[in-house]
Write an enzyme that holds these catalytic residues in place. Structure first.
Site, PDB file in Angstrom:
ATOM      1  N   GLY A   5       0.782  -1.233   0.000  1.00 21.33           N
ATOM      2  CA  GLY A   5       0.000   0.000   0.000  1.00 21.33           C
ATOM      3  C   GLY A   5       0.815   1.286   0.000  1.00 21.33           C
ATOM      4  N   GLU A  51       3.891   4.405   6.165  1.00 25.41           N
ATOM      5  CA  GLU A  51       2.624   3.671   6.047  1.00 25.41           C
ATOM      6  C   GLU A  51       1.652   4.431   5.145  1.00 25.41           C
ATOM      7  OE1 GLU A  51       1.029   1.124   6.319  1.00 25.41           O
ATOM      8  OE2 GLU A  51       1.401  -0.036   8.121  1.00 25.41           O
ATOM      9  N   ASP A  52       0.833   3.698   4.414  1.00 22.53           N
ATOM     10  CA  ASP A  52      -0.229   4.321   3.634  1.00 22.53           C
ATOM     11  C   ASP A  52      -1.322   4.841   4.558  1.00 22.53           C
ATOM     12  OD1 ASP A  52      -0.901   1.760   4.434  1.00 22.53           O
ATOM     13  OD2 ASP A  52      -1.664   1.104   2.487  1.00 22.53           O
ATOM     14  N   ASP A  88      -5.050   2.447  10.766  1.00 18.00           N
ATOM     15  CA  ASP A  88      -6.472   2.238  11.048  1.00 18.00           C
ATOM     16  C   ASP A  88      -6.585   1.794  12.516  1.00 18.00           C
ATOM     17  OD1 ASP A  88      -9.211   1.755  10.439  1.00 18.00           O
ATOM     18  OD2 ASP A  88      -8.803  -0.256   9.754  1.00 18.00           O
ATOM     19  N   LYS A 117      -6.859   7.202  10.679  1.00 10.62           N
ATOM     20  CA  LYS A 117      -8.276   7.219  11.092  1.00 10.62           C
ATOM     21  C   LYS A 117      -8.285   7.401  12.611  1.00 10.62           C
ATOM     22  CE  LYS A 117      -9.751   3.961   7.435  1.00 10.62           C
ATOM     23  NZ  LYS A 117     -10.201   2.571   7.170  1.00 10.62           N
ATOM     24  N   PHE A 154     -14.041   2.900   4.638  1.00 10.81           N
ATOM     25  CA  PHE A 154     -13.113   2.109   3.826  1.00 10.81           C
ATOM     26  C   PHE A 154     -12.808   2.858   2.529  1.00 10.81           C
ATOM     27  CE2 PHE A 154     -11.858  -1.111   0.744  1.00 10.81           C
ATOM     28  CZ  PHE A 154     -10.811  -1.693   1.435  1.00 10.81           C
ATOM     29  N   ASP A 198      -5.906  -0.661  -1.616  1.00  6.76           N
ATOM     30  CA  ASP A 198      -6.657  -1.597  -2.461  1.00  6.76           C
ATOM     31  C   ASP A 198      -7.912  -2.129  -1.795  1.00  6.76           C
ATOM     32  OD1 ASP A 198      -5.179  -3.185  -0.500  1.00  6.76           O
ATOM     33  OD2 ASP A 198      -5.876  -4.909  -1.652  1.00  6.76           O
TER      34      ASP A 198
END
Ligand code: IMP
Length: 187
Positions: A52, A106-107, A110, A138, A159, A166
């Site tokens: 990611g 990191e992408d 979460d 998030k 999401f 992805d």
């Protein structure tokens, strides 16, 4: 004008964040890193967490003007549109982090399960210091104690796909970010 949508597998996603806004966020993160690492005694490692983070890592690293190494590794926790909570090391670290400062790229953070596991792995392998740099966070979902040192943008707990992210391996190539749209008809 109709809103822009993409369809991946069985789900539709609606345009949420245009690439120009992502680029501004990356400019700002890069400026902070350039300031913090300008006088670093040894080159830090940028750790690209595959898959990611590839787009974020490449956009970020071309804006950095200090010496650095790039390593990667692959972890996986997500299946479909939710985290399994179980982190698997799919591909190990591509080089040594012993005695080095590691900046995790990191992408998205979460639940934070991945980052907690990753920081443990890096400390075990002898990293001298670990910093976390994430394109997206998030905050309503993240409740772990590890500090997010560099954050591009905060987003609500939905999401999303695009810009490296992805849904079951599709969607990574789109330069904008899209959010799941359950009301949009998928033919
Ligand atoms: P965490 O362990 O729950 O923090 O999740 C981290 C990883 O899950 C990220 O590096 C992504 O690969 C994936 N992930 C988390 N949220 C999303 C999302 O909204 N879309 C796509 N992948 C996500």
């Amino acid at each position: 004008m109709s809103t822009k949508h993409i369809v991946l597998h069985d789900k539709a996603f609606r345009l949420m964040i245009e690439n120009s806004r992502l680029e501004e966020a990356i400019d700002s993160v890069a400026a902070q890193l350039n300031r913090d690492f300008a006088d670093a005694p040894t080159p830090p490692v940028l750790l690209c967490v595959l898959t990611g983070s590839i787009m974020f890592t490449s956009e970020l690293m071309k804006r950095l003007d200090f010496n650095l190494e790039v390593l990667s590794m692959k972890l996986s926790s997500y299946q479909g549109t939710s985290s399994t909570g179980e982190i698997k090391e799919v591909m190990g670290l591509t080089g040594s982090v012993e005695g080095k400062t590691v900046i995790i790229i990191e992408d998205i953070v979460d639940t934070g399960n991945t980052i907690v596991e990753l920081v443990d792995i890096l400390k075990e392998r002898g990293a001298a210091d670990v910093k976390v740099c994430t394109m997206l966070l998030k905050p309503e979902v993240y409740h772990k104690s590890i500090k997010m040192d560099y954050v591009g943008m905060e987003i609500p707990p939905a999401f999303i796909v695009g810009f490296g992210l992805d849904y079951n391996e599709l969607g990574r190539n789109y330069p904008d970010i899209y959010v799941l749209d359950p009301d949009y008809p998928v033919k």
